[in-house]
Design a protein around this motif. Structure first.
Motif, PDB file in Angstrom:
ATOM      1  N   ASN A  95       3.248  -9.611 -12.401  1.00  0.00           N
ATOM      2  CA  ASN A  95       2.994  -8.968 -11.117  1.00  0.00           C
ATOM      3  C   ASN A  95       1.830  -9.571 -10.364  1.00  0.00           C
ATOM      4  O   ASN A  95       1.357  -8.998  -9.408  1.00  0.00           O
ATOM      5  CB  ASN A  95       2.713  -7.482 -11.355  1.00  0.00           C
ATOM      6  N   THR A  96       1.355 -10.706 -10.814  1.00  0.00           N
ATOM      7  CA  THR A  96       0.160 -11.213 -10.170  1.00  0.00           C
ATOM      8  C   THR A  96       0.459 -12.086  -8.967  1.00  0.00           C
ATOM      9  O   THR A  96      -0.360 -12.196  -8.077  1.00  0.00           O
ATOM     10  CB  THR A  96      -0.690 -12.021 -11.154  1.00  0.00           C
ATOM     11  N   GLY A  97       1.603 -12.731  -8.913  1.00  0.00           N
ATOM     12  CA  GLY A  97       2.014 -13.434  -7.715  1.00  0.00           C
ATOM     13  C   GLY A  97       1.033 -14.403  -7.140  1.00  0.00           C
ATOM     14  O   GLY A  97       0.557 -14.218  -6.017  1.00  0.00           O
ATOM     15  N   LYS A  98       0.697 -15.424  -7.869  1.00  0.00           N
ATOM     16  CA  LYS A  98      -0.208 -16.416  -7.325  1.00  0.00           C
ATOM     17  C   LYS A  98       0.469 -17.215  -6.241  1.00  0.00           C
ATOM     18  O   LYS A  98       1.589 -17.684  -6.385  1.00  0.00           O
ATOM     19  CB  LYS A  98      -0.666 -17.370  -8.422  1.00  0.00           C
ATOM     20  N   LEU A  99      -0.229 -17.374  -5.149  1.00  0.00           N
ATOM     21  CA  LEU A  99       0.217 -18.248  -4.075  1.00  0.00           C
ATOM     22  C   LEU A  99      -0.448 -19.601  -4.249  1.00  0.00           C
ATOM     23  O   LEU A  99      -1.606 -19.689  -4.605  1.00  0.00           O
ATOM     24  CB  LEU A  99      -0.171 -17.675  -2.720  1.00  0.00           C
ATOM     25  N   ILE A 100       0.297 -20.655  -3.967  1.00  0.00           N
ATOM     26  CA  ILE A 100      -0.262 -21.993  -3.953  1.00  0.00           C
ATOM     27  C   ILE A 100      -0.272 -22.441  -2.497  1.00  0.00           C
ATOM     28  O   ILE A 100       0.788 -22.593  -1.896  1.00  0.00           O
ATOM     29  CB  ILE A 100       0.577 -22.973  -4.806  1.00  0.00           C
TER      30      ILE A 100
ATOM     31  N   ASN B  31      -4.368  -6.204  -7.212  1.00  0.00           N
ATOM     32  CA  ASN B  31      -4.699  -7.617  -7.342  1.00  0.00           C
ATOM     33  C   ASN B  31      -5.826  -8.022  -6.396  1.00  0.00           C
ATOM     34  O   ASN B  31      -5.840  -7.618  -5.235  1.00  0.00           O
ATOM     35  CB  ASN B  31      -3.478  -8.485  -6.998  1.00  0.00           C
ATOM     36  N   MET B  32      -6.725  -8.838  -6.903  1.00  0.00           N
ATOM     37  CA  MET B  32      -7.774  -9.414  -6.056  1.00  0.00           C
ATOM     38  C   MET B  32      -7.962 -10.874  -6.417  1.00  0.00           C
ATOM     39  O   MET B  32      -7.742 -11.268  -7.575  1.00  0.00           O
ATOM     40  CB  MET B  32      -9.087  -8.630  -6.189  1.00  0.00           C
ATOM     41  N   SER B  94      -4.066  -7.714  -2.877  1.00  0.00           N
ATOM     42  CA  SER B  94      -2.653  -7.408  -2.631  1.00  0.00           C
ATOM     43  C   SER B  94      -2.219  -6.281  -3.548  1.00  0.00           C
ATOM     44  O   SER B  94      -2.809  -6.045  -4.608  1.00  0.00           O
ATOM     45  CB  SER B  94      -1.777  -8.645  -2.861  1.00  0.00           C
ATOM     46  N   LEU B  95      -1.166  -5.612  -3.128  1.00  0.00           N
ATOM     47  CA  LEU B  95      -0.535  -4.602  -3.966  1.00  0.00           C
ATOM     48  C   LEU B  95       0.242  -5.273  -5.078  1.00  0.00           C
ATOM     49  O   LEU B  95       0.770  -6.371  -4.900  1.00  0.00           O
ATOM     50  CB  LEU B  95       0.454  -3.770  -3.146  1.00  0.00           C
ATOM     51  N   ARG B  96       0.333  -4.604  -6.209  1.00  0.00           N
ATOM     52  CA  ARG B  96       1.104  -5.169  -7.316  1.00  0.00           C
ATOM     53  C   ARG B  96       2.573  -5.296  -6.936  1.00  0.00           C
ATOM     54  O   ARG B  96       3.212  -6.294  -7.238  1.00  0.00           O
ATOM     55  CB  ARG B  96       0.958  -4.279  -8.556  1.00  0.00           C
ATOM     56  N   VAL B  97       3.112  -4.306  -6.217  1.00  0.00           N
ATOM     57  CA  VAL B  97       4.534  -4.333  -5.886  1.00  0.00           C
ATOM     58  C   VAL B  97       4.854  -5.274  -4.736  1.00  0.00           C
ATOM     59  O   VAL B  97       5.993  -5.627  -4.509  1.00  0.00           O
ATOM     60  CB  VAL B  97       5.061  -2.917  -5.549  1.00  0.00           C
ATOM     61  N   ASN B  98       3.851  -5.687  -3.984  1.00  0.00           N
ATOM     62  CA  ASN B  98       4.089  -6.598  -2.862  1.00  0.00           C
ATOM     63  C   ASN B  98       3.048  -7.697  -2.935  1.00  0.00           C
ATOM     64  O   ASN B  98       2.299  -7.947  -2.009  1.00  0.00           O
ATOM     65  CB  ASN B  98       3.972  -5.829  -1.546  1.00  0.00           C
ATOM     66  N   TYR B  99       3.058  -8.339  -4.118  1.00  0.00           N
ATOM     67  CA  TYR B  99       1.884  -9.146  -4.456  1.00  0.00           C
ATOM     68  C   TYR B  99       1.681 -10.365  -3.603  1.00  0.00           C
ATOM     69  O   TYR B  99       0.612 -10.952  -3.597  1.00  0.00           O
ATOM     70  CB  TYR B  99       1.950  -9.534  -5.920  1.00  0.00           C
ATOM     71  N   ASN B 100       2.728 -10.787  -2.885  1.00  0.00           N
ATOM     72  CA  ASN B 100       2.533 -12.010  -2.127  1.00  0.00           C
ATOM     73  C   ASN B 100       1.980 -11.794  -0.739  1.00  0.00           C
ATOM     74  O   ASN B 100       1.625 -12.752  -0.068  1.00  0.00           O
ATOM     75  CB  ASN B 100       3.853 -12.783  -2.050  1.00  0.00           C
TER      76      ASN B 100
END
Lengths: 111, 113
Positions: A95-100, B31-32, B94-100
């Motif tokens: 769930n961390t979703g790293k952006l590059i 997320n931070m 960001s939110l965990r469910v909308n992490y991007n």
């Protein structure tokens, strides 16, 4: 290795001209793709994401899986579009979703 | 309105000093992230955190550490500042469910002399 490339550091066009900011990525799997924008003296913010197929401020971006590209386009540039644009694929794990983020392209729209 | 704040807009420090950059978000995001932004290099991820007391290294963690004792606060620490750490530092959440969809702070321009 996962990589994103924005080949142009600076793109300068006249008002009313079409704009295309290029983004190429090298990823395994199927990343989600985003464009972020930073106007002068403002925060970096999300412009659009490919999954929603939206058009924001007249900009669209088409994902071309064959060419692994996600170019940002606008048919008629406006002066207020002048900003720094970042292409950002995501290949999140969990769930961390790293952006590059790509290197960024400065768009300059001249009057 | 979504808000991410950073403790300083501009900071000047000397080589060898310990530097703290603070980031606070009021959106209850899980997320931070900490990035540095350099011309021609784009944004590079230093560290991120997906929960209180959790942290993971990004692409360029060397010379940095982080702390997340509370959900709303994420601190970046330069243990011994060096001139090559002169940069613009951006915090995001960001939110965990909308992490991007990451929400960014205004940035801190750090100069190390």
């Amino acid at each position: 290795a996962q990589r994103v490339t924005q080949p142009e550091k600076l793109l300068s066009v006249f008002k009313g001209a079409p704009v295309e900011l290029k983004c190429n990525y090298s990823y395994s799997g199927s990343p989600e793709l985003f464009w972020y924008v930073q106007y002068s003296r403002q925060r970096l913010q999300l412009l659009l994401r490919h999954i929603s197929r939206e058009s924001i401020k007249g900009f669209t971006a088409d994902l071309n899986k064959g060419e692994t590209s996600f170019h940002l386009k606008k048919p008629f540039a406006q002066e207020e579009d002048s900003a720094m644009y970042y292409c950002a694929p995501s290949h999140g794990s969990g769930n961390t979703g790293k952006l590059i983020f790509g290197q960024g392209t400065t768009l300059q729209v001249k009057p | 309105d979504v808000k991410v704040t950073q403790s300083s807009r501009y900071l000047v420090k000397r080589t060898g000093e310990k530097v703290f950059l603070e980031c606070v978000q009021d959106m209850d995001h899980e997320n931070m992230f900490w990035y540095r932004q350099d011309p021609g290099l784009g944004l590079r991820l230093i560290y991120f955190s997906y929960d209180v007391k959790m942290k993971e290294k990004g692409d360029i963690p060397e010379g940095y550490s982080v702390s997340r004792e509370k959900k709303e606060r994420f601190s970046l620490i330069l243990e011994s500042a060096s001139t090559n750490q002169t940069s613009m530092y951006l915090c995001a959440s960001s939110l965990r469910v909308n992490y991007n969809e990451q929400f960014f702070g205004p940035g801190t321009r750090l100069t190390v002399l």
